[in-house]
Design an enzyme around this catalytic site. Sequence first.
Site, PDB file in Angstrom:
ATOM      1  N   ARG A 194      -6.079   6.828  10.310  1.00 33.26           N
ATOM      2  CA  ARG A 194      -6.652   6.676  11.650  1.00 33.26           C
ATOM      3  C   ARG A 194      -5.545   6.538  12.685  1.00 33.26           C
ATOM      4  NH1 ARG A 194     -10.522   1.890   9.995  1.00 33.26           N
ATOM      5  NH2 ARG A 194      -9.340   2.044   8.063  1.00 33.26           N
ATOM      6  N   LEU A 228       1.434   3.940   2.029  1.00 33.65           N
ATOM      7  CA  LEU A 228       2.725   3.493   2.553  1.00 33.65           C
ATOM      8  C   LEU A 228       3.816   3.493   1.488  1.00 33.65           C
ATOM      9  CD1 LEU A 228       3.612   2.294   5.443  1.00 33.65           C
ATOM     10  CD2 LEU A 228       4.051   0.250   4.101  1.00 33.65           C
ATOM     11  N   GLY A 246      -2.539  -5.618   1.712  1.00 31.35           N
ATOM     12  CA  GLY A 246      -1.656  -4.907   0.796  1.00 31.35           C
ATOM     13  C   GLY A 246      -0.278  -4.608   1.335  1.00 31.35           C
ATOM     14  N   GLY A 255       0.999  -5.820   4.391  1.00 29.32           N
ATOM     15  CA  GLY A 255       1.563  -7.034   4.979  1.00 29.32           C
ATOM     16  C   GLY A 255       2.169  -7.967   3.950  1.00 29.32           C
ATOM     17  N   ASN A 305       3.222  -7.015   0.813  1.00 23.75           N
ATOM     18  CA  ASN A 305       4.149  -6.388  -0.130  1.00 23.75           C
ATOM     19  C   ASN A 305       5.279  -5.577   0.481  1.00 23.75           C
ATOM     20  OD1 ASN A 305       2.766  -7.188  -2.645  1.00 23.75           O
ATOM     21  ND2 ASN A 305       1.099  -5.913  -1.872  1.00 23.75           N
ATOM     22  N   GLU A 363     -10.256 -12.164   0.475  1.00 24.17           N
ATOM     23  CA  GLU A 363     -11.560 -11.961   1.085  1.00 24.17           C
ATOM     24  C   GLU A 363     -12.682 -12.264   0.098  1.00 24.17           C
ATOM     25  OE1 GLU A 363     -11.086  -8.302   4.089  1.00 24.17           O
ATOM     26  OE2 GLU A 363     -10.046  -8.008   2.190  1.00 24.17           O
ATOM     27  N   ASN A 375     -15.700  -5.636  -2.681  1.00 19.12           N
ATOM     28  CA  ASN A 375     -15.061  -5.360  -1.403  1.00 19.12           C
ATOM     29  C   ASN A 375     -14.665  -3.887  -1.420  1.00 19.12           C
ATOM     30  OD1 ASN A 375     -13.398  -5.119   0.818  1.00 19.12           O
ATOM     31  ND2 ASN A 375     -12.241  -6.988   0.425  1.00 19.12           N
ATOM     32  N   HIS A 401     -12.226  -6.714   9.903  1.00 21.16           N
ATOM     33  CA  HIS A 401     -11.411  -7.479   8.949  1.00 21.16           C
ATOM     34  C   HIS A 401     -11.581  -8.974   9.169  1.00 21.16           C
ATOM     35  CE1 HIS A 401      -8.635  -3.727   9.019  1.00 21.16           C
ATOM     36  NE2 HIS A 401      -9.419  -3.659   7.949  1.00 21.16           N
ATOM     37  N   ARG A 446     -18.859  -7.075   0.976  1.00 20.81           N
ATOM     38  CA  ARG A 446     -18.218  -6.970   2.271  1.00 20.81           C
ATOM     39  C   ARG A 446     -18.785  -5.753   2.980  1.00 20.81           C
ATOM     40  NH1 ARG A 446     -12.789  -3.789   3.612  1.00 20.81           N
ATOM     41  NH2 ARG A 446     -12.503  -4.401   5.778  1.00 20.81           N
ATOM     42  N   ASN A 475      -4.626   0.019   4.319  1.00 18.60           N
ATOM     43  CA  ASN A 475      -4.944   1.374   4.763  1.00 18.60           C
ATOM     44  C   ASN A 475      -5.598   1.320   6.141  1.00 18.60           C
ATOM     45  OD1 ASN A 475      -4.953   4.249   4.082  1.00 18.60           O
ATOM     46  ND2 ASN A 475      -7.169   4.059   4.147  1.00 18.60           N
TER      47      ASN A 475
END
Length: 399
Positions: free
Chosen positions: A242, A284, A331, A333, A335, A385, A7, A179, A90, A212
């Site tokens: 983005r 983040l 990641g 959402g 943590n 995934e 992935n 996604h 993926r 990300n």
Amino acid sequence: MKIVILNSGSSSIKYQLINMPSNDVLCSGMIDRIGLETSNLTYVTDTTKIEENMPIANHKIGLEKIAQLLLDETVGVIKSTAEIDAVGHRVVHGGSAFSNTVIITAAVKDKIRQLFELAPLHNPANLEGIIVAEAIFSGAKQVAVFDTAFHQTIPVVAHKYAIPNYLLTENKIRLYGFHGTSHKYVSENAMQYLKQNVNNEGSNIITIHLGNGCSMTAIKEGKSIDHTLGFGPMNGLIMGTRSGDVDQSVIFYLVNTLGYSLEAVNTMLQKQSGMLGLTGYSDLRDIEANAENGNADCQLALAMNAYRIKKYIGSYTAVLNGLDAIIFTAGIGENSSYIRKLVCTDMEYFGIRLDESKNEIRSKAIREINTEDSKTKILVIPTNEEIEIANQVFELLTT
């Protein structure tokens, strides 16, 4: 059947070696912060856990490092690449050409390459993973699973843009959605959880994939009916680099008045905007740390990030005509308790009430973080995934 799952994200590689059909994970790991000064690598088996920090300049170097670990005499889980039956990849953008999982051929690779412009941060990395895997696992079937496939159920009223009709019929310009592998996996787990634990089928769900790259999906009775990303994975939510939604007039102003080239604007909106443009940081974890230390730019960026998510919760609740649950995944959402708190604050009108103590708990299991009297369930569901891709690869090769 042993299947390697790759992935390759815009700045990360997640990988697993899975024995199918038992879903037995023989090893797993991740490389993140690819291209930054220091990258993080993890490699986990039943008996080994390796964590290393090192510079990894690009996806090719990262994939070669993963292959070395799989074959390592001490910590490896295979003795020869001949043990690998298939590699599942993926691929972010399938355009109008791919609505199902496919065995990779030269023609498939050419089409993925043609779609680079629509997913410039992802499809090149996806194709690089395919090319490297073909060299390393030369005897294995290479299979592509497309992020866009789950969103093929989005109705025309939602996927068609208000531009001349021929651009859809002739040029296939429409909302595709992304996604999809993640949204499919967590929504199915959410519906199963709600049925077993809440006596609720969970027909109206909003899934919130925050990494990300970020996106949200409105899911009714298990089917995607709307999604924040569109023709390419660029609009919607504020992401790592983005911009997300931006007034189209800004693009014309940048070009016609400020003298930017179209290429420069594309680079700006894809690679220099989002949280990076607002704060100077794309990760983040760095942004939250600086916000806690009083950095006003980071504090504002986090507030803007959450505000955009809240706007889409409102619009998707209207589209669904109800809301049983919202799901945080990926990641950030999974943590970031801080982002979840910002999103769920002052949302009582939608039946969303956050339990702040539950929100701070970390777990790899599905968990509720809502209060007992919350009409809408707030779930944190770790995405996988890789398992979803393995299931689709196995089904394709055995049916």
